[in-house]
Write an enzyme that holds these catalytic residues in place. Structure first.
Site, PDB file in Angstrom:
ATOM      1  N   TRP A 150      -3.943  11.023   2.452  1.00 19.26           N
ATOM      2  CA  TRP A 150      -2.605  10.436   2.506  1.00 19.26           C
ATOM      3  C   TRP A 150      -2.184  10.140   1.066  1.00 19.26           C
ATOM      4  O   TRP A 150      -2.915   9.456   0.343  1.00 19.26           O
ATOM      5  CB  TRP A 150      -2.661   9.159   3.345  1.00 19.26           C
ATOM      6  CG  TRP A 150      -1.366   8.440   3.495  1.00 19.26           C
ATOM      7  CD1 TRP A 150      -0.183   8.958   3.912  1.00 19.26           C
ATOM      8  CD2 TRP A 150      -1.120   7.048   3.230  1.00 19.26           C
ATOM      9  NE1 TRP A 150       0.792   7.983   3.930  1.00 19.26           N
ATOM     10  CE2 TRP A 150       0.236   6.802   3.519  1.00 19.26           C
ATOM     11  CE3 TRP A 150      -1.911   5.990   2.777  1.00 19.26           C
ATOM     12  CZ2 TRP A 150       0.820   5.539   3.375  1.00 19.26           C
ATOM     13  CZ3 TRP A 150      -1.340   4.736   2.640  1.00 19.26           C
ATOM     14  CH2 TRP A 150       0.005   4.524   2.937  1.00 19.26           C
ATOM     15  N   ASP A 232      -9.951   3.354   5.953  1.00 19.25           N
ATOM     16  CA  ASP A 232      -8.531   3.241   6.244  1.00 19.25           C
ATOM     17  C   ASP A 232      -8.364   3.612   7.715  1.00 19.25           C
ATOM     18  O   ASP A 232      -8.614   4.758   8.109  1.00 19.25           O
ATOM     19  CB  ASP A 232      -7.737   4.205   5.349  1.00 19.25           C
ATOM     20  CG  ASP A 232      -6.240   4.116   5.614  1.00 19.25           C
ATOM     21  OD1 ASP A 232      -5.826   3.386   6.534  1.00 19.25           O
ATOM     22  OD2 ASP A 232      -5.482   4.795   4.889  1.00 19.25           O
ATOM     23  N   LYS A 268       1.242   2.530  14.093  1.00 22.45           N
ATOM     24  CA  LYS A 268       1.257   3.682  15.004  1.00 22.45           C
ATOM     25  C   LYS A 268       0.795   3.290  16.396  1.00 22.45           C
ATOM     26  O   LYS A 268       1.444   3.633  17.379  1.00 22.45           O
ATOM     27  CB  LYS A 268       0.331   4.786  14.486  1.00 22.45           C
ATOM     28  CG  LYS A 268       0.244   4.909  12.993  1.00 22.45           C
ATOM     29  CD  LYS A 268       1.329   5.755  12.417  1.00 22.45           C
ATOM     30  CE  LYS A 268       1.281   5.654  10.905  1.00 22.45           C
ATOM     31  NZ  LYS A 268       1.862   6.731  10.224  1.00 22.45           N
TER      32      LYS A 268
HETATM   33  N1  KET Z   1      -3.142   5.085   5.978  1.00 26.43           N
HETATM   34  C1  KET Z   1      -2.887   6.336   6.413  1.00 26.43           C
HETATM   35  C2  KET Z   1      -3.998   7.308   6.473  1.00 26.43           C
HETATM   36  C3  KET Z   1      -1.589   6.659   6.806  1.00 26.43           C
HETATM   37  O1  KET Z   1      -1.375   7.880   7.255  1.00 26.43           O
HETATM   38  C4  KET Z   1      -0.554   5.709   6.735  1.00 26.43           C
HETATM   39  C5  KET Z   1       0.820   6.060   7.093  1.00 26.43           C
HETATM   40  C6  KET Z   1      -0.895   4.416   6.285  1.00 26.43           C
HETATM   41  C7  KET Z   1      -2.199   4.158   5.911  1.00 26.43           C
HETATM   42  C8  KET Z   1       0.081   3.308   6.163  1.00 26.43           C
HETATM   43  O2  KET Z   1       0.792   2.979   7.263  1.00 26.43           O
HETATM   44  P1  KET Z   1       1.519   1.562   7.397  1.00 26.43           P
HETATM   45  O3  KET Z   1       2.854   1.892   7.923  1.00 26.43           O
HETATM   46  O4  KET Z   1       1.558   0.914   6.056  1.00 26.43           O
HETATM   47  O5  KET Z   1       0.672   0.787   8.330  1.00 26.43           O
HETATM   48  N2  KET Z   1       1.209   7.260   7.159  1.00 26.43           N
HETATM   49  C9  KET Z   1       2.516   7.774   7.592  1.00 26.43           C
HETATM   50  C10 KET Z   1       3.701   7.038   7.096  1.00 26.43           C
HETATM   51  C11 KET Z   1       3.759   6.847   5.617  1.00 26.43           C
HETATM   52  O6  KET Z   1       3.553   7.783   4.842  1.00 26.43           O
HETATM   53  O7  KET Z   1       4.017   5.690   5.217  1.00 26.43           O
HETATM   54  C12 KET Z   1       2.571   9.270   7.283  1.00 26.43           C
HETATM   55  O8  KET Z   1       1.633   9.822   6.681  1.00 26.43           O
HETATM   56  O9  KET Z   1       3.564   9.922   7.670  1.00 26.43           O
END
Ligand code: KET
Length: 422
Positions: A150, A232, A268
């Site tokens: 990510w 993570d 999610k």
């Molecule tokens: N870790 C991973 C692996 C991840 O894919 C995301 C979000 C996050 C942490 C952070 O999510 P949060 O909303 O802070 O709980 N991924 C999706 C959204 C983004 O990029 O913010 C994505 O990859 O589309």
């Protein structure tokens, strides 16, 4: 006269200009910027497969029924107020979050070796964990992240004072895990480094180690290299549909008695994206260390954002503490995971019907929210330009953004892009 004027240091603002005139236009974020571009596209047939956000079969964002119930309960409860929370958030939320990821029978919890802080979703949990490590970790202040990972990992950790390096993870030839390459890179890394691992449903590749492979990784981490594992966990429940199965690797690493960091997100799995609810848990070897770690964690958080917000974490607390709502949540979560899996089958079958060149089995085999298609940047850009289909430039598509109506359209577009550039 004019020369002497020019040599005086006159601020641009005093001279009527902006102090920020030198600021350069920054590029959009590689993931969130896709939504910005998508929103600007006037096409009625556009499809957004960029950001990892769940959509229903109608292509709409989903507010879980159990979340709505909890919210209704919250607003009608007159005993509630909006006082500041403590620096580490809602105590009950923290306990329940630790139980969710570590298991309700976790010895580490029973032995008071777990420190949990409610943080601003997964990103905030990673950042707070990174900041704590930047200040207090006695090992190497180097964090190894998978290649690819990510994208935000590579931005979060350097800002927290850790050097970010990558280890081999994905093999584009097999579209699977480069297990040997990974172990080789880990063995070559300095002892005592930090190792970032995706707990499940690896983003962007959808490729997770098998249980045997996790065991091999754990042995290198614990027995050979004294790494600190930092999990993570943004997709608990989305990989297998089961919260417990998806926590397997984390529980295995905590179960051996060693130290672990875990960042959890409810964005999610509870559909609480915008509420920014998550937790950082730090599992250490002794309760006395946990107490001191917690005291220092508060010093990290207080000058960053003081205290976390209450609404989203109250929703999660209600759901996790009510047996009835917890069961309902698990059903809704499983339904989301199942719909994503059915999209894998529909897209795979659609490409097979079209006899699209290449082997597309990985669409079926990859796990979680994303398929790492293998489409090139050129093909991705072509699909955006010609077909109004949006995905990240690395060829990742959010399977949750698909539905039965859009699968044929997306399959047609993939087919054309593959034929054109193969
Ligand atoms: N870790 C991973 C692996 C991840 O894919 C995301 C979000 C996050 C942490 C952070 O999510 P949060 O909303 O802070 O709980 N991924 C999706 C959204 C983004 O990029 O913010 C994505 O990859 O589309």
């Amino acid at each position: 006269m004019q020369d002497s004027m020019a040599s005086l240091s006159v601020s641009p603002a005093a001279a009527g200009g902006s102090c920020f005139a030198h600021v350069q236009q920054a590029p959009e974020d590689p993931i969130l910027g896709i939504t910005v571009a998508f929103n600007k596209d006037p096409s009625p047939v556009k499809v957004n497969l960029g950001v990892g956000a769940y959509r229903t079969e109608d292509g709409k964002p989903l507010l879980l029924n159990v979340v709505r119930q909890a919210e209704l309960h919250l607003v009608s409860d007159e005993s509630r107020n909006k006082e500041y929370l403590g620096i580490t958030g809602i105590v009950h939320f923290n306990k329940l979050s630790a139980q969710l990821i570590l298991g309700s029978d976790s010895p580490a919890i029973a032995e008071n070796r777990v420190v949990t802080a409610q943080c601003l979703s997964g990103t905030g949990s990673l950042r707070v964990g990174g900041e704590f490590l930047g200040r207090h970790y006695s090992g190497q202040k180097i964090i190894y992240v998978p290649s690819p990972t990510w994208g935000n990992h590579l931005k979060i950790f350097p800002l927290a004072g850790l050097e970010a390096r990558t280890y081999r993870y994905y093999d584009p030839r097999t579209k699977g895990l480069d297990y040997e390459g990974m172990l080789e890179d880990l063995r070559a890394a300095p002892n005592g480094s930090i190792l970032l691992l995706h707990a499940c449903a690896h983003n962007p590749t959808g490729v997770d180690p098998s249980q045997e492979q996790w065991e091999g990784i754990r042995r290198v981490v614990r027995e050979e290299k004294q790494f600190l594992p930092f999990f993570d966990c943004a997709y608990q429940g989305f990989a297998s549909g089961s919260l417990d199965n998806d926590a397997w690797a984390v529980r295995r690493f905590v179960g051996d008695g060693g130290e672990v960091f875990v960042a959890q997100s409810y964005a999610k799995n509870m559909g609480l994206y915008a509420e920014r609810v998550g937790a950082l848990s730090i599992i250490v070897k002794e309760p006395a260390v946990a107490t001191r770690v917690e005291s220092q964690l508060k010093l990290v958080i207080r000058p960053m954002y003081s205290t976390p917000p209450t609404h989203g974490a109250s929703i999660v607390t209600l759901i996790l503490s009510s047996k009835k709502w917890f069961e309902e949540w698990k059903e809704e979560l499983k339904a989301m995971a199942d719909r994503i899996r059915s999209m894998r089958h529909e897209l795979f079958n659609a490409l097979k019907e079209r006899q699209t060149p290449g082997n597309w089995e990985h669409i079926l085999n990859q796990i979680g929210m994303f398929t790492f298609t293998g489409l090139s940047k050129e093909q991705v850009e072509y699909m955006r330009r010609e077909d109004h289909i949006y995905m990240t430039l690395d060829g990742r598509i959010s399977m949750a953004g698909l539905n039965s109506r859009t699968v044929p359209q997306v399959a047609d577009a993939i087919h054309r892009a593959v034929v054109k550039f193969s």
